[in-house]
Design an enzyme around this catalytic site. Structure first.
Site, PDB file in Angstrom:
ATOM      1  N   HIS A  88       0.828  -1.215   0.000  1.00  0.00           N
ATOM      2  CA  HIS A  88       0.000   0.000   0.000  1.00  0.00           C
ATOM      3  C   HIS A  88       0.859   1.260   0.000  1.00  0.00           C
ATOM      4  CE1 HIS A  88      -4.337  -1.308   0.678  1.00  0.00           C
ATOM      5  NE2 HIS A  88      -3.661  -2.419   0.461  1.00  0.00           N
ATOM      6  N   THR A 211      -1.097 -15.991  -0.158  1.00  0.00           N
ATOM      7  CA  THR A 211      -0.942 -17.356   0.352  1.00  0.00           C
ATOM      8  C   THR A 211      -0.918 -17.354   1.880  1.00  0.00           C
ATOM      9  OG1 THR A 211       0.464 -19.331   0.372  1.00  0.00           O
ATOM     10  CG2 THR A 211       1.600 -17.231   0.210  1.00  0.00           C
ATOM     11  N   THR A 257      -4.007 -23.806   3.024  1.00  0.00           N
ATOM     12  CA  THR A 257      -2.842 -23.776   3.916  1.00  0.00           C
ATOM     13  C   THR A 257      -2.557 -22.318   4.319  1.00  0.00           C
ATOM     14  OG1 THR A 257      -1.329 -23.639   2.010  1.00  0.00           O
ATOM     15  CG2 THR A 257      -1.749 -25.840   2.912  1.00  0.00           C
TER      16      THR A 257
END
Ligand code: HEM
Ligand SMILES: *[C@@H]1O[C@H](CO)[C@@H](O)[C@H](O)[C@H]1NC(C)=O
Ligand SMILES: *[C@@H]1O[C@H](CO)[C@@H](O)[C@H](O)[C@H]1NC(C)=O
Length: 337
Positions: A88, A211, A257
């Site tokens: 950001h 992830t 995961t």
């Protein structure tokens, strides 16, 4: 036809890390072979260097690393938070710590910044560094190194961070509202990245940061309504609906995961298990889908390219030249008097 396209994408993916890293090595050559030595004629990122603080604050990187380890040991959710904070920052006026400025109407005050975290931790590191080497290490460099360290502590790859960013003096909430928030289409994402010197490969690879970490339901609520988004696995849809008690309830971005820095994010997209519609569309859009499948099946490729793309992200519109009018902030929350 499809196979040809895929093998082309694979070739790009296999070659790209080398091209990108060798162009990093060539940067000084490009600098010295340029007709003029006037730094104003160089691309700003060419003035960054891994040895920038070698003489002026040799322990800076080690101090950042140690403080980050302490913070993340206490609260592992800070790792994704700091990586996002760095994105950001770089996404608005380049990597200049403008996201850290804390005044009325600053980026931090934008609605799109509401769920950003990690400000206190960056301030903590800054105060340690101000004692050790006053007015020397920029907040933008601290945040960039902290994001690299957060990646390592989350189980991701290492890369050398080039330093020398100056901090900006301008921060506007309305500019922060332009940072992608999860409802954009892929064309919008590609344009946003390209206008910052990042290509489609960078887009798909950096999205792989999803992830780990979590999202407030606000960002994907539009997919859960009466006529739910059919590109979301129904089992996951029902799980997520239950988890979204309020707009600010948090759900893991990687449903499979969530705590591992792996390629499951991409595998999820191939199985209709992307939480954000912006993520899921990277697999349905022809321009980006072959990158998703290549990264999803080759973990080593994701690791090496993530390092390269994070360096590219950290180079965005950096303030390194006199004309960029940057400064070394004394307190990351405020511009210098
Ligand atoms: C491609 C455009 C992107 C979109 C549309 C997007 C969107 C989002 C959204 C909606 C969230 C949840 C925020 C919330 O809870 O309010 C999020 C979280 C996150 N994003 Fe992105 N993002 C993008 C790119 C990136 C990039 C380039 C990075 C870093 C390399 C990144 C790293 C993260 C991380 C680590 C989190 C989890 C934060 C946490 O757990 O605190 N994102 N992103
Ligand atoms: C993508 O979003 C932009 C901006 O919101 C819009 O103008 C454009 O029509 C959209 N493109 C597609 C293909 O939906
Ligand atoms: C959705 O995900 C569930 C749980 O992982 C799986 O058992 C199911 O086969 C998936 N549904 C579809 C339509 O792929």
């Amino acid at each position: 036809m499809k196979i040809m396209k895929l093998s082309l994408a694979l070739a790009v993916l296999i070659i790209a890390p080398f091209v990108a890293s060798s162009s990093m090595n060539f940067t000084p050559t490009r600098a010295s072979s340029s007709k003029s030595t006037n730094p104003n004629n160089l691309p700003p990122e060419a003035l960054l260097s891994v040895s920038h603080y070698m003489k002026t604050c040799p322990d800076a990187e080690a101090i950042i690393h140690r403080r980050m380890r302490a913070w993340i040991n206490k609260d592992p959710t800070l790792a994704p938070a700091i990586i996002r904070l760095h994105f950001h920052d770089c996404a608005v006026r380049g990597c200049d710590a403008s996201v850290l400025l804390n005044h009325k109407g600053s980026e931090r005050a934008a609605l799109s910044s509401k769920t950003l975290r990690g400000f206190r931790e960056i301030n903590d590191i800054k105060s340690v560094l101000e004692k050790k080497c006053p007015k020397t290490v920029s907040c933008a460099d601290i945040l960039t190194a902290a994001a690299r360290d957060a990646t390592i502590f989350a189980g991701g790859p290492f890369w050398e961070v080039p330093f020398g960013r100056k901090d900006g003096r301008v921060s506007l909430a309305k500019e922060a509202e332009l940072v992608p928030q999860g409802r954009e289409n892929t064309t919008g994402l590609i344009k946003f990245f390209e206008s910052r010197g990042l290509n489609m490969l960078d887009l798909v690879v950096l999205s792989g940061a999803h992830t780990i970490g979590r999202s407030a339901c606000l960002a994907f609520q539009h997919r859960l309504g009466k006529t739910p988004d059919r590109s979301l696995n129904v089992t996951l849809l029902n799980v997520v609906r239950k988890k979204c008690k309020t707009a600010y309830s948090l759900v893991d971005l990687d449903a499979t995961t969530p705590k591992k820095f792996d390629t499951m994010y991409y595998t999820n997209l191939m199985n209709k298990k992307g939480l954000l519609s912006t993520d899921q569309q990277l697999y349905s859009d022809k321009r980006t889908s072959s990158f998703v499948s290549a990264l999803g099946t080759q973990p080593h490729l994701f690791e090496s390219q993530f390092a390269v793309s994070m360096i590219n992200l950290g180079n965005v519109q950096v303030k390194t030249r006199p004309r960029d009018k940057g400064e070394i902030r004394v307190n990351c929350n405020f511009v210098n008097a």
